[in-house]
Design an enzyme around this catalytic site. Structure first.
Site, PDB file in Angstrom:
ATOM      1  CB  SER A   1      11.578   3.188   7.053  1.00 13.28           C
ATOM      2  OG  SER A   1      10.553   4.088   7.895  1.00 13.28           O
TER       3      SER A   1
ATOM      4  CE1 TYR B   1       7.896  -0.494   4.930  1.00 16.10           C
ATOM      5  CE2 TYR B   1       7.949   0.663   6.815  1.00 16.10           C
ATOM      6  CZ  TYR B   1       8.259   0.638   5.659  1.00 16.10           C
ATOM      7  OH  TYR B   1       8.803   1.633   5.013  1.00 16.10           O
TER       8      TYR B   1
HETATM    9  P1  NDP Z   1       4.623   4.517  -2.873  1.00 14.71           P
HETATM   10  O1  NDP Z   1       3.600   3.337  -2.543  1.00 14.71           O
HETATM   11  O2  NDP Z   1       4.011   5.756  -3.356  1.00 14.71           O
HETATM   12  O3  NDP Z   1       5.671   3.749  -3.714  1.00 14.71           O
HETATM   13  C1  NDP Z   1       6.201   2.519  -3.726  1.00 14.71           C
HETATM   14  C2  NDP Z   1       7.015   2.137  -4.918  1.00 14.71           C
HETATM   15  O4  NDP Z   1       7.708   0.619  -4.720  1.00 14.71           O
HETATM   16  C3  NDP Z   1       6.067   2.176  -6.249  1.00 14.71           C
HETATM   17  O5  NDP Z   1       6.697   2.675  -7.263  1.00 14.71           O
HETATM   18  C4  NDP Z   1       5.768   0.808  -6.377  1.00 14.71           C
HETATM   19  O6  NDP Z   1       5.479   0.387  -7.832  1.00 14.71           O
HETATM   20  C5  NDP Z   1       7.017   0.169  -5.905  1.00 14.71           C
HETATM   21  N1  NDP Z   1       7.038  -1.170  -5.682  1.00 14.71           N
HETATM   22  C6  NDP Z   1       6.513  -1.981  -4.698  1.00 14.71           C
HETATM   23  N2  NDP Z   1       6.666  -3.048  -4.661  1.00 14.71           N
HETATM   24  C7  NDP Z   1       7.426  -3.624  -5.986  1.00 14.71           C
HETATM   25  C8  NDP Z   1       8.168  -4.595  -6.488  1.00 14.71           C
HETATM   26  N3  NDP Z   1       7.733  -6.036  -6.045  1.00 14.71           N
HETATM   27  N4  NDP Z   1       8.933  -4.372  -7.473  1.00 14.71           N
HETATM   28  C9  NDP Z   1       9.131  -3.210  -7.939  1.00 14.71           C
HETATM   29  N5  NDP Z   1       8.617  -1.768  -7.339  1.00 14.71           N
HETATM   30  C10 NDP Z   1       7.785  -2.360  -6.479  1.00 14.71           C
HETATM   31  O7  NDP Z   1       5.587   4.718  -1.408  1.00 14.71           O
HETATM   32  P2  NDP Z   1       6.846   5.384  -1.197  1.00 14.71           P
HETATM   33  O8  NDP Z   1       7.425   6.465  -2.084  1.00 14.71           O
HETATM   34  O9  NDP Z   1       6.519   6.211   0.173  1.00 14.71           O
HETATM   35  O10 NDP Z   1       7.951   4.190  -0.690  1.00 14.71           O
HETATM   36  C11 NDP Z   1       9.109   4.129  -1.386  1.00 14.71           C
HETATM   37  C12 NDP Z   1       9.983   3.565  -0.484  1.00 14.71           C
HETATM   38  O11 NDP Z   1      10.068   4.501   0.673  1.00 14.71           O
HETATM   39  C13 NDP Z   1       9.511   2.246   0.196  1.00 14.71           C
HETATM   40  O12 NDP Z   1      10.615   1.608   0.268  1.00 14.71           O
HETATM   41  C14 NDP Z   1       8.976   2.511   1.619  1.00 14.71           C
HETATM   42  O13 NDP Z   1       9.228   1.557   2.339  1.00 14.71           O
HETATM   43  C15 NDP Z   1       9.849   3.692   1.892  1.00 14.71           C
HETATM   44  N6  NDP Z   1       9.362   4.655   3.197  1.00 14.71           N
HETATM   45  C16 NDP Z   1       8.351   5.346   2.929  1.00 14.71           C
HETATM   46  C17 NDP Z   1       7.996   6.383   4.011  1.00 14.71           C
HETATM   47  C18 NDP Z   1       6.683   7.097   3.755  1.00 14.71           C
HETATM   48  O14 NDP Z   1       6.266   7.508   5.013  1.00 14.71           O
HETATM   49  N7  NDP Z   1       5.980   7.342   2.754  1.00 14.71           N
HETATM   50  C19 NDP Z   1       8.873   6.604   5.134  1.00 14.71           C
HETATM   51  C20 NDP Z   1      10.250   5.822   4.712  1.00 14.71           C
HETATM   52  C21 NDP Z   1      10.503   4.815   3.783  1.00 14.71           C
HETATM   53  P3  NDP Z   1       4.572  -0.749  -8.344  1.00 14.71           P
HETATM   54  O15 NDP Z   1       3.426  -1.004  -7.582  1.00 14.71           O
HETATM   55  O16 NDP Z   1       4.369  -0.056  -9.900  1.00 14.71           O
HETATM   56  O17 NDP Z   1       5.448  -1.883  -8.648  1.00 14.71           O
HETATM   57  C1  8X3 Z   2       7.499   4.539   6.452  1.00 14.42           C
HETATM   58  C2  8X3 Z   2       7.330   5.444   7.661  1.00 14.42           C
HETATM   59  O1  8X3 Z   2       6.907   5.160  10.303  1.00 14.42           O
HETATM   60  O2  8X3 Z   2       4.918   5.031   8.891  1.00 14.42           O
HETATM   61  O3  8X3 Z   2       8.363   3.865   6.605  1.00 14.42           O
HETATM   62  O4  8X3 Z   2       6.779   3.325   9.301  1.00 14.42           O
HETATM   63  S1  8X3 Z   2       6.490   4.797   9.220  1.00 14.42           S
END
Ligand code: NDP
Ligand code: 8X3
Length: 256
Positions: A143, A156
């Site tokens: 991120s 985070y």
């Molecule tokens: P979502 O919340 O839509 O997706 C998160 C996914 O992670 C879900 O499928 C959830 O599935 C899974 N997950 C969370 N905890 C666990 C666990 N303990 N075991 C297995 N699966 C897990 O968010 P995003 O798609 O945005 O996030 C995906 C990744 O991208 C993350 O690592 C996030 O930090 C990162 N990210 C997101 C950004 C944003 O602005 N959206 C920007 C930069 C990075 P379930 O709950 O079914 O287990």
């Molecule tokens: C998610 C992006 O900037 O909201 O990783 O932390 S931010």
């Protein structure tokens, strides 16, 4: 590189980037293996991936915060897939936006377990199944929060900075194996990320994106497919991808 017929394992595939990646790699003709805690959601994503053209789609419960769950997943995988060509360590997210002074242990532990320890656990468990010198790839989802800290983001931002270190160490450790290792570091993207961060307070989550044109999950998934499909001798070590409206973590243009 043609991705058709490759085996792709995606953690956190039940929503957001992971679900979009399942469809995008499915569209490229891959076999997709999908892990997350919500099996019902994974089953729907698997159907979407198949409809998009996946060679096959395999949903399976996975909690990356549990070594037992990761090992059970790896053991099942060894019966299901001949190898792992592409591993996408995407599972994770943020819990809370509290300053250090008031942050809660449960939130800290959830973030460290999923984004940081989970990434290492899954990689450790699947590494023996990843072939050498065949264009294989490990992609970790970081991120921009791992590049620049913000208030309320101590843990985070810390675990995402940690993700960069894990990626860099793994890249060094695997040099000479032909296995590519990289990170994709998105900025603001409208997924379930903020709904999870704010514990189901959807109105607060919606405010994060008010007046902005954020990234969509498909934008990130398409970038992943592009990275994976470079020739085997090309490794994209790090990609930062942000909305045009977001010049920096703190600099977001809003129309309202
Ligand atoms: P979502 O919340 O839509 O997706 C998160 C996914 O992670 C879900 O499928 C959830 O599935 C899974 N997950 C969370 N905890 C666990 C666990 N303990 N075991 C297995 N699966 C897990 O968010 P995003 O798609 O945005 O996030 C995906 C990744 O991208 C993350 O690592 C996030 O930090 C990162 N990210 C997101 C950004 C944003 O602005 N959206 C920007 C930069 C990075 P379930 O709950 O079914 O287990
Ligand atoms: C998610 C992006 O900037 O909201 O990783 O932390 S931010």
């Amino acid at each position: 590189m043609n991705l058709s017929g490759r085996w792709v394992v995606i953690t956190g595939a039940s929503s957001g980037f992971g679900a979009a990646a399942a469809v995008a790699f499915g569209h490229a003709g891959c076999h997709v293996v999908l892990g997350a805690r919500r099996l019902d959601r994974l089953q729907k994503v698997a159907e979407e991936a198949k409809a998009a053209g996946a060679a096959s789609a395999h949903p399976r419960v996975l909690d990356v915060s549990s070594t037992d769950s990761v090992e059970a997943f790896a053991s099942w995988l060894s019966e299901t897939a001949p190898q792992v060509d592409i591993l996408i360590n995407n599972a994770g997210g943020a819990h809370g936006l509290d300053p250090v002074a008031t942050t809660r242990d449960a939130d800290l532990e959830a973030m460290v377990q999923s984004n940081f320890l989970g990434l290492i656990r899954v990689t450790r468990a699947l590494l023996p199944r990843i072939p050498h010198h065949a264009g294989a790839w490990i992609l970790n989802v970081g991120s921009i929060a791992g590049h620049t800290a913000y208030e309320g983001g101590a843990a985070y931002c810390g675990v995402k900075a940690g993700e960069r270190s894990i990626t860099q160490a793994l890249r060094l450790e695997l040099n000479g194996t032909g296995i590519r290792v990289g990170s994709i570091d998105p900025g603001m993207a409208e997924t379930e990320f903020s709904n999870v961060r704010f514990k189901g307070d959807d109105a607060r989550a919606a405010k994060v994106y008010a007046g902005v044109h954020p990234l969509q999950a498909q934008d990130v998934a398409e970038a992943m497919v592009w990275m994976a499909s470079r020739p085997a001798h090309v490794c994209i070590d790090e990609m930062v991808i942000k909305p045009t409206d977001q010049a920096a973590v703190h600099k977001v243009y809003r129309r309202v």
